[in-house]
Design a protein around this motif. Structure first.
Motif, mmCIF file in Angstrom:
data_model
loop_
_atom_site.group_PDB
_atom_site.id
_atom_site.type_symbol
_atom_site.label_atom_id
_atom_site.label_comp_id
_atom_site.label_asym_id
_atom_site.label_seq_id
_atom_site.Cartn_x
_atom_site.Cartn_y
_atom_site.Cartn_z
ATOM 1 N N VAL A 38 0.839 -1.203 0.000
ATOM 2 C CA VAL A 38 0.000 0.000 0.000
ATOM 3 C C VAL A 38 0.873 1.253 0.000
ATOM 4 C CG1 VAL A 38 -1.662 1.339 1.347
ATOM 5 C CG2 VAL A 38 -1.978 -1.123 1.078
ATOM 6 N N ALA A 39 1.892 1.261 0.849
ATOM 7 C CA ALA A 39 2.771 2.431 0.942
ATOM 8 C C ALA A 39 3.514 2.675 -0.365
ATOM 9 C CB ALA A 39 3.755 2.243 2.098
ATOM 10 N N ARG A 42 1.162 4.121 -3.097
ATOM 11 C CA ARG A 42 0.898 5.544 -2.872
ATOM 12 C C ARG A 42 2.115 6.387 -3.246
ATOM 13 N NH1 ARG A 42 -2.056 4.705 2.998
ATOM 14 N NH2 ARG A 42 -4.186 4.383 2.182
ATOM 15 N N GLU A 43 3.294 5.913 -2.859
ATOM 16 C CA GLU A 43 4.524 6.642 -3.181
ATOM 17 C C GLU A 43 4.745 6.690 -4.690
ATOM 18 O OE1 GLU A 43 9.377 6.302 -2.445
ATOM 19 O OE2 GLU A 43 7.988 5.002 -1.336
ATOM 20 N N ALA A 45 2.521 6.447 -7.050
ATOM 21 C CA ALA A 45 1.532 7.321 -7.682
ATOM 22 C C ALA A 45 1.985 8.772 -7.620
ATOM 23 C CB ALA A 45 0.176 7.155 -7.009
ATOM 24 N N ALA A 46 2.530 9.181 -6.472
ATOM 25 C CA ALA A 46 3.024 10.553 -6.331
ATOM 26 C C ALA A 46 4.221 10.809 -7.237
ATOM 27 C CB ALA A 46 3.384 10.823 -4.870
ATOM 28 N N VAL A 67 -5.815 9.500 -4.324
ATOM 29 C CA VAL A 67 -5.382 8.152 -4.662
ATOM 30 C C VAL A 67 -5.832 7.211 -3.556
ATOM 31 C CG1 VAL A 67 -3.411 6.635 -5.082
ATOM 32 C CG2 VAL A 67 -3.377 8.997 -5.925
ATOM 33 N N LEU A 68 -6.577 6.178 -3.924
ATOM 34 C CA LEU A 68 -7.059 5.193 -2.961
ATOM 35 C C LEU A 68 -6.510 3.821 -3.343
ATOM 36 C CD1 LEU A 68 -10.822 6.263 -2.735
ATOM 37 C CD2 LEU A 68 -8.935 6.998 -1.278
ATOM 38 N N VAL A 69 -5.783 3.194 -2.432
ATOM 39 C CA VAL A 69 -5.310 1.828 -2.638
ATOM 40 C C VAL A 69 -6.351 0.912 -2.010
ATOM 41 C CG1 VAL A 69 -3.444 0.190 -2.270
ATOM 42 C CG2 VAL A 69 -2.925 2.621 -2.567
ATOM 43 N N ARG A 140 -11.374 10.230 -8.626
ATOM 44 C CA ARG A 140 -10.503 9.513 -7.700
ATOM 45 C C ARG A 140 -9.779 8.417 -8.458
ATOM 46 N NH1 ARG A 140 -15.146 6.259 -4.157
ATOM 47 N NH2 ARG A 140 -16.297 5.445 -5.956
ATOM 48 N N CYS A 167 1.444 2.637 -12.109
ATOM 49 C CA CYS A 167 1.075 3.986 -11.678
ATOM 50 C C CYS A 167 1.280 5.010 -12.790
ATOM 51 C CB CYS A 167 1.859 4.383 -10.432
ATOM 52 S SG CYS A 167 1.304 3.539 -8.927
ATOM 53 N N GLU A 171 -1.825 7.226 -13.453
ATOM 54 C CA GLU A 171 -1.615 8.646 -13.167
ATOM 55 C C GLU A 171 -1.801 9.492 -14.422
ATOM 56 O OE1 GLU A 171 -0.846 10.912 -10.661
ATOM 57 O OE2 GLU A 171 -1.644 9.337 -9.383
#
Length: 344
Positions: A38-39, A42-43, A45-46, A67-69, A140, A167, A171
């Motif tokens: 998950v982390a 998210r990273e 995606a950014a 962003v929703l995982v 989203r 991503c 993205e």
């Protein structure tokens, strides 16, 4: 989720429940591995946002469209909500004119809900990520963690590289819509044009016979057998937009990937093979649901984007985002020169 009125058409809550049960949990992960996945998503995606902005020259804000995982069940529920938002008005209008006892309507709502849930349950194990442009004010981004892990294991690719690669594609969709806020409203209007002309009563009365045509070898898709010539014109416009969006995302993946993902060549080759589907039943379901057309959107849309960018450059290509009048139709996707002559 469902109201008394909406229950007479489709039991949306039942659809989400059925889809969630059919989705399955996905691969087994320890709590530590799940948290790490998950982390990282998210990273990544950014990180991908900056790469996409730089490559496409699109100015997209960083602080909108969360962003929703998610797991498969939450993906099913999110898409049930989107279907309800898009389809409930037309379904209620059509079925409200069909006199039926309350018990019959309730039973029909369960059946329809189960059918929708079955479709979403099947898709929930296939989707790696999805940008939902119709949620809230800015949309989203959903990243389906169990499926990302499943595919990276199946393809035997580097997990960190694969996650960033996924991503980059998703993205790109977020940047497309957040850099061009009018795009979601336009797409929603086109979908409303399509659903607003659906004769749901006729589909219910004769749908089984028409749907059977889609099972014939070389037969049409479900969309084709359940649409009129006028509706197919709208479908062609929507196809043009979706081909642009998917092809543009593929071009970004291929353009950015080699500079930031060491194993991108291996990932692309392995994933392209997987996109073709596995097994006779899987391929049949994909064709019936129009997923073969989805693969054509990737291929044709990417060829269109590459041709135009090669001819006029990225900044001139970005004229395509000026408004609905500059978007390509289905015919333009197959003939990029026609779009260049019309718009530039």
């Amino acid at each position: 989720m469902a109201t008394e009125d909406s229950a007479s058409a489709i039991d949306w809550e039942f659809a989400a429940s059925v889809g969630g049960r059919l989705a399955g949990p996905g691969p087994t992960l320890s709590p530590e591995d799940a948290a790490e996945t998950v982390a990282e998503l998210r990273e990544d995606a950014a990180i991908a946002t900056g790469h996409v902005r730089a490559f496409t020259h699109l100015t997209a804000p960083y602080d909108v469209a969360p962003v929703l995982v998610v797991d498969r069940q939450r993906w099913v529920r999110a898409n049930t909500q989107s279907f309800q938002m898009l389809m409930q008005p037309v379904v209620d209008k059509a079925l409200g004119s069909r006199p039926s006892p309350a018990l019959v309507k309730a039973a029909g709502a369960k059946v329809t809900g189960a059918e929708l849930g079955g479709i979403l349950g099947f898709l929930s194990s296939k989707v790696l990520g999805q940008f939902d442009p119709f949620h809230g004010d800015a949309g989203r981004l959903l990243l389906v963690a169990p499926n990302v892990v499943h595919i990276e294991r199946e393809l035997e690719v580097d997990p960190r590289d694969f996650r960033l690669w996924v991503c980059l594609h998703e993205e790109t969709h977020r940047v497309q819509f957040t850099a061009n806020p009018w795009l979601a409203d336009h797409l929603k209007a086109e979908i409303s044009n399509l659903t607003g002309t659906l004769d749901v009563s006729a589909i219910l009365d004769e749908g089984l016979g028409r749907i059977a045509e889609a099972f014939k070898p070389g037969g049409p898709t479900l969309v084709e057998v359940l649409s009129t010539p006028e509706q197919r014109e709208v479908i062609d416009r929507i196809t043009g937009v979706m081909s642009l969006l998917e092809g543009h995302a593929d071009v970004v993946m291929d353009g950015v990937g080699p500079t930031v993902i060491p194993s991108v060549e291996h990932i692309r080759k392995a994933f392209t093979v997987r996109r073709r589907g596995v097994g006779v039943m899987d391929r049949l379901i994909r064709r019936l649901m129009g997923m073969d057309a989805k693969m054509a959107q990737y291929r044709d849309g990417a060829a269109f984007v590459r041709t135009v960018v090669d001819r006029v450059g990225m900044d001139e290509f970005n004229s395509i985002w000026a408004g609905p009048h500059t978007l390509p139709g289905k015919a333009d996707i197959l003939d990029p020169e026609s779009w260049i002559k019309r718009v530039l």
